[in-house]
Every structure is written in structure tokens, then in C-alpha cells.
Design an enzyme around this catalytic site. Structure first.
Site, mmCIF file in Angstrom:
data_model
loop_
_atom_site.group_PDB
_atom_site.id
_atom_site.type_symbol
_atom_site.label_atom_id
_atom_site.label_comp_id
_atom_site.label_asym_id
_atom_site.label_seq_id
_atom_site.Cartn_x
_atom_site.Cartn_y
_atom_site.Cartn_z
ATOM 1 N N HIS A 93 1.334 -1.326 0.222
ATOM 2 C CA HIS A 93 -0.209 -0.408 0.069
ATOM 3 C C HIS A 93 0.847 1.214 0.134
ATOM 4 C CE1 HIS A 93 -3.324 -2.231 2.543
ATOM 5 N NE2 HIS A 93 -3.230 -3.124 1.085
ATOM 6 N N GLU B 11 8.990 4.764 4.964
ATOM 7 C CA GLU B 11 8.678 6.348 5.570
ATOM 8 C C GLU B 11 7.873 6.218 6.996
ATOM 9 O OE1 GLU B 11 7.220 5.245 2.474
ATOM 10 O OE2 GLU B 11 9.245 5.374 1.394
ATOM 11 N N GLU C 61 10.980 1.153 8.363
ATOM 12 C CA GLU C 61 11.990 1.500 7.371
ATOM 13 C C GLU C 61 12.428 2.545 8.645
ATOM 14 O OE1 GLU C 61 13.002 2.424 2.757
ATOM 15 O OE2 GLU C 61 11.767 4.023 3.948
ATOM 16 N N GLU D 43 17.795 1.066 -0.359
ATOM 17 C CA GLU D 43 17.650 0.969 -2.137
ATOM 18 C C GLU D 43 18.530 2.754 -2.217
ATOM 19 O OE1 GLU D 43 13.749 2.307 -0.648
ATOM 20 O OE2 GLU D 43 13.639 4.196 0.233
HETATM 21 C C1 NOJ Z 1 9.716 3.877 -0.958
HETATM 22 C C2 NOJ Z 1 10.043 2.773 0.031
HETATM 23 O O1 NOJ Z 1 10.865 2.936 0.334
HETATM 24 C C3 NOJ Z 1 10.178 1.446 -0.968
HETATM 25 O O2 NOJ Z 1 10.377 0.841 -0.806
HETATM 26 C C4 NOJ Z 1 9.227 1.469 -2.200
HETATM 27 O O3 NOJ Z 1 10.245 0.379 -3.644
HETATM 28 C C5 NOJ Z 1 9.223 2.737 -3.263
HETATM 29 N N1 NOJ Z 1 9.104 3.186 -1.295
HETATM 30 C C6 NOJ Z 1 7.348 2.845 -3.764
HETATM 31 O O4 NOJ Z 1 6.156 2.422 -2.722
#
Ligand code: NOJ
Length: 688
Positions: free
Chosen positions: A393, A463, A481, A487
Site C-alpha cells: 500500500h 517512511e 524503514e 534502496e
Molecule cells: C519507498 C520505499 O522505501 C520503497 O521500498 C518502495 O519501493 C517505494 N517507496 C515505492 O513504494
């Protein structure tokens, strides 16, 4: 002031078999009117809190072993349309109690948590006519303390709007601090840490980890943040850290009505960096499990259609490179089933990703899949293969849009047997202009946890709001996170996370709870992306391969991802460690560490005899001698070692890995030769 002795309060529903007798207390009733201050000490007597008034202002201070840690620091509040609270007050009554019990976690970095503390409740009243009253409650443990404000129901303080909390932490020492700047709008805690003396700090996030010049480790944070704004700390040249709460869109910090309690302000104290972990202070300050049945909550490893979007191989949006297709997902489900993974995360499965998904937050549907994604069929196929899909989501901070769909979205997951969801809040503010870490969003995150629990769904929040120990009350709050994760190695304009990053995360972000860092990228130079538009300094993973393995032990998460494209694990002997490593632990012991330089941590699998060790270093190579004296005496183990190989170096040659085995026991000392940016992962398999 009246001093009372109260029956020790049991604040925890402890597992009956584990409950240890509650200790008696030692408070003598005194006529305390003459006293200006009262004190409470930790059970071992080392940590002492003093509370009192000075010129009518309320303050507290903290000492450890007689050394000053927090100098007299202010307590109080400012309100909209009401005078400040905390000046012109007197202590009217104190009450003491002690708790000594052990409770069991359904899952965690340790199975059992000891809660042993002395509590002091100080009742405070304004001497002026307004006559407002509140309590400050201190709980002092051997590993630190927490305090919070409690406002009883009263006519003079019915509903209120806090414009600032006046709590102060006046550091006695110009300690070295590891910090990230508090920016409630854009960064979402996703920053690299700096380190500098307390006297130089801007406004920073918590947990704030510090080392004093005389070797005390101090971590300021908060616990049980439920209906309040996130706490930031504003520095000053004289070492005072002042609370600055994240505001609503209208500038108010917190709306409330009495009776009302604030989150706990916590100060963890330790003699060595190693002793900061496991950090259970915050867990002890959260209410016990509120869910009757937790049998459906299961830690697991997962893979996902995810890294490919970050490297440019796939898109979240529909089109020729759409990642979330039925075919790709079946491949990931098969891989998960064959390698013992519990879950498959699929991002980009739902309508709303086309165009600028960060700006078009209102377009996200949380129930409608893209036509090339057979949601129902895939959920059934995953179950058939003993794997679970993990829902996704992404709200883009369109929180109002998400809340409108919340019940339907979770009912869908529940109907399809999808037991976990990753949520996301990319974007600066909600549609109504509320910041990430303010009371509005804190309430939202709690609401999501409750709806998820009702539908039997575990949550992995990206987030997020910082971890303040809510997993104790809602054990479906698995991981989150709230840090610069893996990432950034795919696309950060600065080229990715520097080698020291995780050695700081271990002593900052991950102290209060799990981090979904997503380790396990084997294609370290990211050669399998299609390229796409890449930032100027080509990003890549800045570790060796062995360090990627070690992160599974170092960075605790009950939902732990193998982040790479599944094809990158094929034919890789090192992948065996990821297959073997557990995600739920009986015990955790930090064997050796220096914040920002290196960490060696050992964890025993939950309910089993095997131990695992993860060692990581920053950009410096180093050799460490580590005795295995934590192992049970007289028992043999086989150490399956994944070490940096000949010539390994994060920059020049990250791939060499030396996999070996040797018998060990509690008397063995292992030599860890860590390459620059390297690491070592070990499974200590109990010999039969
Ligand atoms: C930021 C998230 O940290 C990442 O894991 C995710 O793939 C993207 N947003 C898209 O939702």
C-alpha cells in the site's frame, strides 16, 4: 507534600510462568513539605533521578555512579490560549512502587525481557489561582530511565492545544553525538549520520546516541508514542537539548483532552557501546500485548518484485516493463517455495502508479489490480506452494485517500489470506498539509495497526514514524524503514551508503526496534539493471559480498528481505547463509563494537541451539579476535564461516568470499579478518 507507599503496580500481563516475585519497596512515609527535592534510584542504585522545584520552576536531573549526566533541566508546557505550565508550581505528593518481572515476547531480538524498575510519581500543582495539576512519573531501571507527564481530568485543564513541550535535557558533558537533522517534511529519517559534540547540534531526531568524555553512553528517545507529536531535540551551545515537537498544519503541536498522558521520554545509559543492545527500555515502557491471539504472527524472510524497480529493470507503472505481472510473480513464488522464504512482496500491483505517482496520491486504489496481475489466482498459487503474498500500500502521503479505503483494503488482504503488508508514505505532506511525524500521522499509523490486527495482517511500514516500542502492544507491527536503506544504493545521487553507515545504524536507528533495511544484494555493482537514466555518480552497493550476509545478523528484522533479483542468487554458494539465517532470536549479545567503526554481534536462534554471528566494518579493514565464550560449556559446534576472500575490498573487488567450516566450542577464539567495507557471517551449527 505527602509521600506515600503504594502497592507495587503490575503494569504488565506477564507470562505467569515467567513472572518473578514483585519486590517490596522501601519508601518511608515522610513529611516531605520541607523537602524541595525528591529522588528515585535504579534497583542497582547506580542511576539516580532528582526531581524538584527551583524558584517555582519544575526540574529534574540525572546522575550515574554519582557523576552528573543530566544537569537540572526544565519540565513543562506551553499552550495556545492558556498560560505556560511548569512555573510557579509546588510538589504536593509523591508515590513510589517497584516492579520486578520478566515477560516473554512473541518474537524479537530476545525471547524474554526483564522489567525491573523503581517508580516515583510526583504530583505537581500550580500555586496560583488557575490551580492546574499534573503528575510526572519516573521509572528508573538499571539500563536507564523514562518519564512522562500525566494530566488528570480537571476543570482548569479540560481540552488543550500544546504549542510546545518545555522538557529539556541539559547534558553535563559535551558528549559526542551521532545524529541526523530533524526535517519532518522531506527526509523521513533517510539521512546519513553525522557525529559531533552535543554543543553543535541543530534540531535532530531521536534516538540520539551520545558518548561522554568519561565513557558513559547515553541515548535519548521516546516510548509509547500513540496520540502525540514526534519529539525532536533542538541543540544549543550550552549543551541544552530542548524538545521541539512536530506541528500540525495549523502550527499546534498536540491537541488533547484530560485525562491525558504523554509518551515516555527515555534516557538509556550504559558503560560500553556493546551494552546498549538489546535496548529493551522502551519496550518495558509500552503496555503489554493487546491482541488475544498472536499465533498468526510469524517472522519470515521474503523476496520481492522490488529491487528491479529501483535499478530500472522494471517499472511500478503499467507498460512493457511492468514488474508486477502474473508471470514474474509466479517465478518469485516458485523461488520462495524452493528456498524456504515465507513471503513474496509485489509492488506496483495496483492501479495508480501511472504518471507521477508521488503527486497523484489520490489516484491510488488499494483494491484494484492492474489487468496483467491476477491477484486472486496468485494469492491462491502462493498458498498452494506454502508461501504468502505480501501486499503493498503506497499512499504517497495521500493519507485521506488511504483512510477512505482502509477497511476495504485490509478486508481484501484478509479474504485472500495475505498475512503481511508493506505500507509507504513517499511525499512531503498529507493532502491536508500535515507533516510526517506530527500527531495527525501518529494517529494514522496507530489506526492502520489496529485495522491490520483486526484483519490478521502484519505491518512493515516504510517512511514511518520512528519506532517507540509499539510492537509490544501490537505484535503485528513487525518492522519499518525510517532510515537510509539499501534502496539508496540503487539510485542515490551521492553514489550510495558509505561503508560506515550500518555500523552507526546499529547504535542509533535500530536501538528501539527492527529495521527493514533489505540486505542481500549480490549484484553489488548493479550490472543487471537496464541502465535507464542513472544519476551522475553511478550508485552501487558499497560493501563486500560477505558484509551483505553479515547484515542479516547485525540489522535485526523479523521480516527480513533477500533484496536482489532472484536470478542473481542462482549458482551462488553464499546464498546458503541467507537460506539458513533465522529471523527470530532467543538471545542477542554484542561481542565487540565501536560506534561508526565496527560491530560484532551474536544471536541465538529462537527455540534452537544454533548461534549466528555477524561482523561488519566501515571503510577500514581490521582483524578482531573474538572469544566464543558465550557458547554453552562442553558443547561442540561447527562454524560455517562466510569471510571476505583474498583481496576483497568494497571499492576494488567486493566479490571474493571464503566459505569454510571448522569445529569450535566455548573455548575457541576466532580471528575475524574483515576487508575494507567488509564483513563476516557465521552459522554456529550445534554438533549432533
Ligand atoms: C519507498 C520505499 O522505501 C520503497 O521500498 C518502495 O519501493 C517505494 N517507496 C515505492 O513504494
Amino acid at each position: 507534600m505527602r509521600e506515600q507507599m503504594r502497592n507495587p503496580r503490575r503494569t504488565h500481563r506477564a507470562a505467569p510462568a515467567l513472572a518473578i516475585a514483585v519486590a517490596a519497596l522501601l519508601a518511608t512515609a515522610v513529611n516531605a513539605c520541607a523537602q524541595e527535592t525528591v529522588q528515585v534510584a535504579s534497583p542497582d542504585g547506580r542511576n539516580v533521578v532528582t526531581v524538584g522545584t527551583q524558584d517555582g520552576g519544575l526540574f529534574y536531573s540525572v546522575e550515574r555512579d554519582g557523576r552528573k549526566i543530566i544537569l537540572p533541566s526544565r519540565l513543562g508546557f506551553e499552550f495556545r490560549d492558556a498560560p505556560p505550565l511548569g512555573e510557579g508550581v509546588e510538589l504536593t505528593e509523591t508515590e513510589r512502587s517497584t516492579v520486578d518481572e520478566t515477560w516473554e515476547q512473541p518474537w524479537g531480538e530476545v525471547a524474554r525481557v526483564h522489567d525491573h524498575h523503581n517508580e516515583l510519581r510526583v504530583s505537581v500543582a500550580e500555586s496560583a489561582e488557575s490551580d492546574r495539576r499534573f503528575d510526572v512519573v519516573f521509572r528508573v531501571f538499571d539500563d536507564g530511565l523514562g518519564f512522562r507527564y500525566e494530566f488528570p481530568e480537571q476543570p482548569a485543564l479540560a481540552s488543550f492545544a500544546i504549542t510546545e513541550e518545555l522538557t529539556e535535557f541539559y547534558l553535563a558533558n559535551d558528549a559526542r553525538a551521532w545524529w541526523i537533522e530533524a526535517d519532518d517534511v522531506t527526509h523521513r529519517y533517510e539521512l546519513l549520520y553525522s557525529s559531533s559534540p552535543v554543543s553543535t547540534l541543530p534540531t535532530v531526531h531521536t534516538p540520539l546516541t551520545m558518548e561522554t568524555h568519561d565513557g558513559v553512553f547515553v541515548v535519548i528517545h521516546e516510548a509509547n508514542l500513540v496520540d502525540y507529536a514526534g519529539m525532536n531535540l533542538t541543540g544549543s551551545r550550552d549543551r541544552r537539548l530542548n524538545v521541539s515537537l512536530t506541528a500540525w498544519a495549523d502550527g499546534v503541536k498536540v491537541y488533547g483532552e484530560t485525562p491525558f498522558v504523554t509518551p515516555w521520554r527515555t534516557i538509556e545509559l550504559a558503560d560500553r557501546a556493546e551494552d546498549l543492545v538489546p535496548a529493551v527500555l522502551g519496550l518495558n515502557l509500552n503496555p503489554p500485548n493487546a491482541l488475544d491471539d498472536v499465533s498468526w504472527i510469524e517472522p519470515m524472510k521474503y523476496v520481492g518484485i522490488w529491487w528491479g524497480m529501483h535499478t530500472g529493470k522494471y517499472t511500478w507503472a503499467s507498460g512493457p516493463r511492468h514488474g508486477a505481472t502474473t508471470e514474474n510473480t509466479r517465478q518469485y513464488i516458485d523461488f520462495a517455495a524452493e528456498n524456504g522464504f515465507g513471503g513474496v512482496l509485489v509492488e506496483g500491483w495496483n492501479v495508480g502508479w501511472d504518471g507521477n505517482w508521488i503527486e497523484n496520491a489520490e489516484l491510488f486504489s488499494f483494491t484494484e489490480p492492474y489487468p496483467d496481475y491476477d491477484l486472486e489466482g496468485l494469492a491462491a498459487y502462493a498458498q498452494e506452494r506454502g508461501v504468502g503474498l505480501i501486499g503493498h500500500h503506497e499512499t504517497s502521503m495521500g493519507v485521506e485517500n488511504y483512510e477512505r479505503q482502509l477497511e476495504d483494503a485490509f478486508a481484501l488482504l484478509s479474504r485472500l489470506g495475505i498475512r503481511a503488508v508493506k505500507t509507504g508514505y513517499v511525499g512531503d505532506k498529507t493532502a491536508e498539509g500535515h507533516a510526517h511525524h506530527g500527531q495527525y500521522m501518529v494517529r494514522h499509523w496507530r489506526k492502520v495497526l489496529e485495522v491490520a490486527a483486526r484483519n490478521g495482517v502484519m505491518v512493515n511500514a516504510h517512511e514511518p514514524i520512528k519506532d517507540t516500542g509499539e510492537r509490544r502492544t501490537y505484535p503485528n507491527m513487525m518492522t519499518r524503514e525510517g532510515a537510509r536503506g539499501q534502496e539508496y544504493n540503487a539510485w542515490a545521487r551521492d553514489g550510495g551508503n558509505p561503508p560506515e553507515h550500518e555500523t552507526i545504524l546499529f547504535f542509533t536507528r535500530t536501538l528501539p526496534g527492527p529495521l527493514d533495511f533489505t540486505p542481500g544484494v549480490f549484484d553489488i555493482l548493479i550490472e543487471s539493471g537496464i541502465g535507464g537514466p542513472r544519476p551522475p555518480e553511478t550508485p552501487r552497493v558499497r560493501t563486500t559480498l560477505a558484509k551483505q550476509l553479515a547484515l542479516y545478523v547485525v540489522l535485526y528484522s523479523p521480516l527480513q528481505m533477500a533484496a536482489d533479483l532472484v536470478e542473481n542468487y542462482e549458482g551462488q554458494p553464499a546464498f546458503q547463509f541467507i537460506r539458513d539465517v533465522p529471523v527470530d532470536w532467543e538471545r542477542t549479545e554484542v561481542l565487540d563494537a565501536r560506534i561508526g567503526d565496527y560491530v560484532v554481534v551474536a544471536r541465538q536462534e529462537r527455540g534452537g541451539p544454533d548461534w549466528f554471528i555477524g561482523a561488519i566494518t566501515d571503510e577500514e579493514g581490521r582483524t578482531l579476535e573474538i572469544p566464543l565464550s558465550f557458547l554453552p560449556e562442553g558443547k561442540g559446534f561447527v562454524a560455517e564461516i562466510y569471510a571476505d576472500g583474498e583481496g576483497a575490498h568494497w571499492l576494488n573487488d567486493p566479490f571474493p568470499i571464503a566459505i569454510s567450516q571448522r569445529p569450535v566450542d566455548a573455548g575457541t577464539t576466532l580471528t575475524f579478518a574483515l576487508a575494507p567495507g567488509g564483513g563476516q557471517a557465521i552459522r554456529l551449527r550445534a554438533a549432533e
